[in-house]
Each structure stands twice: as C-alpha cells, then as structure tokens.
Design a protein around this motif. Structure first.
Motif, mmCIF file in Angstrom:
data_model
loop_
_atom_site.group_PDB
_atom_site.id
_atom_site.type_symbol
_atom_site.label_atom_id
_atom_site.label_comp_id
_atom_site.label_asym_id
_atom_site.label_seq_id
_atom_site.Cartn_x
_atom_site.Cartn_y
_atom_site.Cartn_z
ATOM 1 N N ALA A 67 0.808 -1.275 0.020
ATOM 2 C CA ALA A 67 -0.011 0.009 -0.071
ATOM 3 C C ALA A 67 1.007 1.094 -0.048
ATOM 4 C CB ALA A 67 -0.718 0.047 1.138
ATOM 5 N N VAL A 68 0.518 2.217 -0.801
ATOM 6 C CA VAL A 68 1.142 3.672 -0.799
ATOM 7 C C VAL A 68 0.318 4.675 -0.419
ATOM 8 C CG1 VAL A 68 2.421 5.108 -2.295
ATOM 9 C CG2 VAL A 68 2.670 2.550 -2.811
ATOM 10 N N GLN A 78 0.314 8.922 -0.826
ATOM 11 C CA GLN A 78 1.187 9.997 -0.814
ATOM 12 C C GLN A 78 0.828 11.359 -0.170
ATOM 13 O OE1 GLN A 78 3.706 9.217 -3.585
ATOM 14 N NE2 GLN A 78 4.479 11.243 -2.617
ATOM 15 N N GLY A 79 1.565 11.524 0.823
ATOM 16 C CA GLY A 79 1.206 12.833 1.636
ATOM 17 C C GLY A 79 2.259 13.822 1.393
ATOM 18 N N TYR A 80 2.464 14.498 2.394
ATOM 19 C CA TYR A 80 3.796 15.648 2.093
ATOM 20 C C TYR A 80 5.013 14.780 2.384
ATOM 21 C CZ TYR A 80 4.266 16.530 7.128
ATOM 22 O OH TYR A 80 4.665 16.615 8.513
ATOM 23 N N VAL A 81 4.858 13.368 2.811
ATOM 24 C CA VAL A 81 5.838 12.647 2.737
ATOM 25 C C VAL A 81 5.328 11.251 1.981
ATOM 26 C CG1 VAL A 81 7.124 10.952 4.217
ATOM 27 C CG2 VAL A 81 7.231 13.481 4.756
ATOM 28 N N GLU A 82 6.057 10.478 1.338
ATOM 29 C CA GLU A 82 5.434 9.253 0.970
ATOM 30 C C GLU A 82 5.525 8.177 1.760
ATOM 31 O OE1 GLU A 82 6.186 7.462 -3.277
ATOM 32 O OE2 GLU A 82 7.293 6.173 -1.843
ATOM 33 N N VAL A 83 4.393 7.448 2.174
ATOM 34 C CA VAL A 83 4.288 6.358 3.101
ATOM 35 C C VAL A 83 4.111 5.122 2.164
ATOM 36 C CG1 VAL A 83 3.384 5.099 5.109
ATOM 37 C CG2 VAL A 83 3.387 7.770 4.804
ATOM 38 N N ARG A 84 5.184 4.055 2.174
ATOM 39 C CA ARG A 84 4.742 2.802 1.498
ATOM 40 C C ARG A 84 5.207 1.706 2.311
ATOM 41 N NH1 ARG A 84 5.685 1.620 -3.936
ATOM 42 N NH2 ARG A 84 6.054 4.228 -4.425
ATOM 43 N N GLU A 85 4.167 0.510 2.200
ATOM 44 C CA GLU A 85 4.434 -0.679 2.860
ATOM 45 C C GLU A 85 5.468 -1.209 1.836
ATOM 46 O OE1 GLU A 85 3.082 -4.750 4.135
ATOM 47 O OE2 GLU A 85 2.990 -4.046 2.167
#
Lengths: 189, 109
Positions: A11-12, A14-21
């Motif tokens: 899962a991804v 896209q906020g002001y930092v990208e969070v990705r599993e």
C-alpha cells in the motif's frame, strides 16, 4: 503452497511524505553471544556486512543487519533468500548456543520518503529526531503511538519502520495520518 | 515524566517507552519459610516519600529488565543499573547520598 503476501500488499499513501509498505522482506531474528567470532562470521556470510555495534545498523543493498539488544540481531535479506541465509547462519554458528528464526511473515516494513521524513517519526515517537541526534547508520527501537516499532534511516530523506504484522494496518494509518498534507510542522526544515 | 537510561542498550528514553516492575531487591521466601517471612515477601512493600529503588523493563526497546534509583517526590532519577545484582552499586549510592544525605531504604543507606 499458497502465495506469500505482505500485510498490506505494498500500500502507498502520497502525503507530504510518501508512506509505502515495503511488501515482502526477509527477516531473521538471531540471538546469541554477539561478541563471538563465529557470530561475526555468520553475519558477514549471511548479509555481507560487519556485525553492527550498539544501536547501529549496517545496510548493504537489499541486505542488512541491525542491533536489537545486547544479545539479539535482526538480519534482513531478500524474501526468497531467507532459507539460504538461515542455512548459512546455522552452519557458521554450529557448536554455539544461539537461536535463528525466520520472522519475515511476522513483521511489516514501511518506508517514509521525503524531505520531512524525520518529522513523521518525531510526531509519533518519543525520540529526538534532530539531525545530528539521529542519523543514518543508527537504529532505534521505541514506541510508535501505542505499538512497539523500530526505525532507521536509509539516507537523509528515507526512513524505514518495522513493526509486528498484526499491527501493520494501525501503523500504516498512523504514518498516513502524520503525513497528511496540511500537517507540515517544518521542524527540521 | 521520568527520563530513564537503559543500562543495556544505552537509550535515554522517557517513561512511556518503559514499564515499571515494582520494588527492587526483593528477597524471596518460598516453601519451608516462616509464615511471617512469606507474608512480608508477598505483601509488604516500601512506599517511600523520597528515595526509592525500583525494577523497570525496557518494554518498547531492547526488552531487558534493569534497576532504577529515583526520588518519588522530585521524580529525579539518580541512576539505573544492572538487574543482575542484589544491591545498588556504590556509585549509585554515592549519587543518592550527594543529593539526599542520610537516606535509607530497607537495609541500604
């Protein structure tokens, strides 16, 4: 045999930092006498890195070794390579008192990517994330909101977080919430 | 808020990263002991206003147990030390004495 899948299947957000599993990551818990020569050899042979010192992590490509406690390491290898790495470790440590277990499917790994990646951790963990106080090469096991987690920096803009698989969704939601646009603090800008 | 330093992994963390484990240096009395000793071991705990010795565990970190000497009034932590001991080391006792002259806690002072 059934296909192995990670907790959130990559899962991804896209906020002001990208969070990705990070999907499937091979992980081995290795406990034993960290000062022994055989242990150093086992880590070198399985991960291609030197045995990390206290609160350190050694990363080389897609492999790495992290210091978890005075008698515990976390070895990271590609998911498909876990069985081979375990065999290497068991051979290198034969005759010693040790424990090596494949914990790949018991954990979830996340990556934060962006200039403000430090900020996300600072919002969630009681850890000083000031540049200089926490830098690449260090690992910190701590509390992330209500769960136990550990994190380290791949480089200045990339942080990886590892937690138990059972709380993967909670962890992802936490990170997602902290990375939501509008939540910038500019603390370490 | 207490700031504790884990003597095993060297992390200086705040209270929520740790879990309190009650009074330190309990002397255990089991089968064959007198009723009074067993009762004291099970139920009689120090509840001081001032210097206190406690067990703590770095639950959200390295997971190790350790001892802490702290003040229940000021929340000052005098120091943390290994769990593999039956009494506080001399340097911890000296640190407490420097701040609280004449302190005593159970048989230690």
């Amino acid at each position: 045999m059934s296909n192995a899948i990670s907790a959130l299947q990559g899962a991804v957000y896209q906020g002001y930092v990208e969070v990705r599993e990070m999907g499937l990551v091979g992980m081995i818990t290795l406990r034993g006498d960290l000062s022994s020569a055989k242990m150093k050899k086992a880590v070198k042979e399985a991960c291609g890195v030197d045995l990390p010192g206290q609160r350190e992590i050694a990363v080389s490509g897609d492999k790495g070794a992290a210091w978890m406690s005075p008698d515990e390491l976390l070895l990271m290898v590609p998911y498909e390579g876990v069985a081979d790495a375990l065999a290497v470790v068991e051979k290198a440590l034969s005759g010693e008192h040790f424990l090596a277990v494949n914990v790949s499917d018991a954990r979830a790994v996340f990556q934060l990517k962006g200039k403000a990646a430090r900020e996300i951790i600072a919002k969630l963990c009681p850890v000083d994330m000031t540049p200089g106080a926490f830098e690449p090469g260090m690992i910190r096991r701590t509390r992330m909101a209500q769960i136990a987690a550990a994190f380290w920096m791949q480089d200045a803009d990339t942080i990886r977080v590892v937690c138990f698989r059972s709380v993967a969704e909670y962890a992802f939601n936490l990170l997602k919430d902290a990375a939501e646009p509008g939540g910038e603090t500019g603390l370490f800008a | 808020m207490l700031i504790l330093e884990c003597p095993y992994c060297g992390v200086k963390g705040e209270e929520t990263e740790f879990a309190g484990g009650g009074e330190a240096h309990l002397k255990r009395f089991g089968p064959e002991s007198s009723d009074d000793d067993f009762h004291a071991y099970l139920f009689k705990r120090e509840n001081p206003k001032g210097v206190h010795l406690e067990r703590w565990r770095h639950t959200n970190g390295c997971g190790k147990w350790f001892h802490a000497a702290r003040n229940t009034v000021t929340l000052e932590v005098y120091g943390t030390y290994s769990a593999q001991t039956t009494e506080p080391p001399k340097d911890i006792k000296d640190k407490i004495s420097a701040k609280v002259p004449g302190w005593s806690w159970r048989e230690f002072s």
